[in-house]
Design a protein around this motif. Sequence first.
Motif, PDB file in Angstrom:
ATOM      1  N   ASP A  11       0.844  -1.198   0.000  1.00 42.66           N
ATOM      2  CA  ASP A  11       0.000   0.000   0.000  1.00 42.66           C
ATOM      3  C   ASP A  11       0.879   1.247   0.000  1.00 42.66           C
ATOM      4  OD1 ASP A  11      -1.884   1.980   0.338  1.00 42.66           O
ATOM      5  OD2 ASP A  11      -2.697   1.206   2.232  1.00 42.66           O
ATOM      6  N   ASN A  13       0.016   4.189   0.250  1.00 42.30           N
ATOM      7  CA  ASN A  13      -0.504   5.192   1.190  1.00 42.30           C
ATOM      8  C   ASN A  13       0.126   5.094   2.577  1.00 42.30           C
ATOM      9  OD1 ASN A  13      -2.432   6.385  -0.646  1.00 42.30           O
ATOM     10  ND2 ASN A  13      -3.641   4.511  -0.418  1.00 42.30           N
ATOM     11  N   LEU A  14       0.903   4.028   2.806  1.00 37.25           N
ATOM     12  CA  LEU A  14       1.610   3.888   4.082  1.00 37.25           C
ATOM     13  C   LEU A  14       2.914   4.681   4.110  1.00 37.25           C
ATOM     14  CD1 LEU A  14       1.192   0.021   4.600  1.00 37.25           C
ATOM     15  CD2 LEU A  14      -0.062   1.837   5.779  1.00 37.25           C
ATOM     16  N   ALA A  15       3.251   5.322   3.001  1.00 38.05           N
ATOM     17  CA  ALA A  15       4.549   5.994   2.881  1.00 38.05           C
ATOM     18  C   ALA A  15       4.835   7.022   3.975  1.00 38.05           C
ATOM     19  CB  ALA A  15       4.683   6.620   1.496  1.00 38.05           C
ATOM     20  N   GLN A  17       4.039   7.146   7.104  1.00 38.50           N
ATOM     21  CA  GLN A  17       4.443   6.444   8.326  1.00 38.50           C
ATOM     22  C   GLN A  17       5.845   5.866   8.169  1.00 38.50           C
ATOM     23  OE1 GLN A  17       1.505   3.610   9.739  1.00 38.50           O
ATOM     24  NE2 GLN A  17       3.071   2.388  10.763  1.00 38.50           N
ATOM     25  N   GLY A  18       6.126   5.317   6.997  1.00 35.05           N
ATOM     26  CA  GLY A  18       7.452   4.766   6.736  1.00 35.05           C
ATOM     27  C   GLY A  18       8.522   5.830   6.712  1.00 35.05           C
ATOM     28  N   GLN A  85       8.659  -4.456   6.445  1.00 33.60           N
ATOM     29  CA  GLN A  85       7.742  -3.475   7.015  1.00 33.60           C
ATOM     30  C   GLN A  85       7.120  -2.686   5.859  1.00 33.60           C
ATOM     31  OE1 GLN A  85       9.590  -1.206  10.173  1.00 33.60           O
ATOM     32  NE2 GLN A  85      10.317  -3.048  11.215  1.00 33.60           N
ATOM     33  N   ASP A  86       5.828  -2.880   5.662  1.00 29.89           N
ATOM     34  CA  ASP A  86       5.152  -2.348   4.479  1.00 29.89           C
ATOM     35  C   ASP A  86       5.215  -0.824   4.393  1.00 29.89           C
ATOM     36  OD1 ASP A  86       4.328  -4.826   3.380  1.00 29.89           O
ATOM     37  OD2 ASP A  86       2.691  -4.940   4.817  1.00 29.89           O
ATOM     38  N   ASP A  87       5.208  -0.147   5.531  1.00 33.99           N
ATOM     39  CA  ASP A  87       5.250   1.316   5.486  1.00 33.99           C
ATOM     40  C   ASP A  87       6.613   1.821   5.020  1.00 33.99           C
ATOM     41  OD1 ASP A  87       6.474   0.426   7.802  1.00 33.99           O
ATOM     42  OD2 ASP A  87       5.413   1.791   9.152  1.00 33.99           O
ATOM     43  N   ALA A  90       6.845   1.319   1.255  1.00 35.85           N
ATOM     44  CA  ALA A  90       6.089   2.367   0.559  1.00 35.85           C
ATOM     45  C   ALA A  90       6.873   3.671   0.498  1.00 35.85           C
ATOM     46  CB  ALA A  90       4.743   2.585   1.253  1.00 35.85           C
ATOM     47  N   TRP A 102       6.310  -7.416   0.383  1.00 35.55           N
ATOM     48  CA  TRP A 102       5.322  -7.086   1.383  1.00 35.55           C
ATOM     49  C   TRP A 102       5.432  -8.100   2.533  1.00 35.55           C
ATOM     50  CZ3 TRP A 102       2.913  -7.954  -3.633  1.00 35.55           C
ATOM     51  CH2 TRP A 102       2.443  -9.238  -3.830  1.00 35.55           C
TER      52      TRP A 102
END
Length: 419
Positions: A11, A13-15, A17-18, A85-87, A90, A102
Amino acid sequence: MSTVNNSLIRDINLAPQGKLKLDWVKAHMPLLNTIEEQFKKEQPFKGLKVTICLHLEAKTGYLAQVVQAGGAEVAVCGSNPLSTQDDVVAALVESGITAYAWYNVTDEEYHMHINKALDFRPNAIIDDGGDLVSILHSQRLEQTKEIIGGCEETTTGIIRLKALENEGKLQFPMMAVNDAYCKYLFDNRYGTGQSVWDGINRTTNLVVAGKTVVVVGYGWCGKGVAMRAKGLGAQVIVTEIDPIKAIEAYMDGFTVMPMIEAVKHGDFYVTVTGNRDVIADEHFDVMKDGAIMCNAGHFDIEVNKNDLAARAVSVREVRKNIDEYEMKDGRKLYLLAGGRLVNLAAGDGHPAEVMDLTFALQALSLKHVVQNSKSIGPKVQPVPSELDRYVAYLRLETLGLKIDKLSQKQEEYLSSWAE
């Protein structure tokens, strides 16, 4: 936008947070800060593509960005199904890095991501455990001609590389970053020692003091795990196959015994061998009720999950990252993080300051192999001692520490055979 379209991630859109995670580690990795500025000026990877297969969390993400700052087009994929970690992934994609990863991939997805990262057609690689190298040599041999060279992060990867080299099949130079002093003295010992117990404590929420911890393997990682267990108040048993390491563990103050005896005593078990089936078969028959097992080796083969499951009458997840195996006699045995790397699958990995040393070595070793590939040739190459020492001096500088230097007379004395 092209990296977003070309990537396979959970996703985008998690960028945000990452990015916060990346900003945090950047504030605690001064060596990579310095090397990033050097790379921006020197552009050692200009015109090259680099594929990085590592545990994709914030610290490795920053390494990828440092390589990118050196002029490379960068693609990343995960080296473990549970450590991505998906964020962070991203955020890397948003910064212009192509990603194929992912969290919690299937085995099929894991290999698909690695092959996608190789479809990127890299000129250089950074590997963790040898999966990139293995697939290149077993399934994509023709593509090895495009690889200038690369770096390997782990003990397991070095073992696989040396096996390839010994068979005369290694097609390009690989830097043995894991074997550098600044890597194993600090990353393997202090990094693994702290992060393993971070993962165990976070996952179980149980006290360690007063309990018995069995550390399986007394290499540098095992030394770190045992040292931290002792510091937490545990009684520590070490199992080994190497007589020299066994004596070392004994003289460090730990009890040494064979595994079949140790399994009668342990409350916690941590495997750090890089080998398969070090807890298996009859070991499960004599373990105490409530025993907790976890692994800190690269692959999930150290605790034999098939043997464990075959003995269980029921298996259930009792807490995130804790599987309970109930035996026929009513004993309950617990496995953390599915037998995968507990410090990454159930934690955030090594502390940022420790990984700063390791990833400084990675970045500089990648530069070294790219610039010296032809003279090195297709072999496993040690990190040059001057590079290792340069990283150590950089670290001392960031700590505000100074050390002595030899006088000319002292240098002459050490280089002479005469009195």
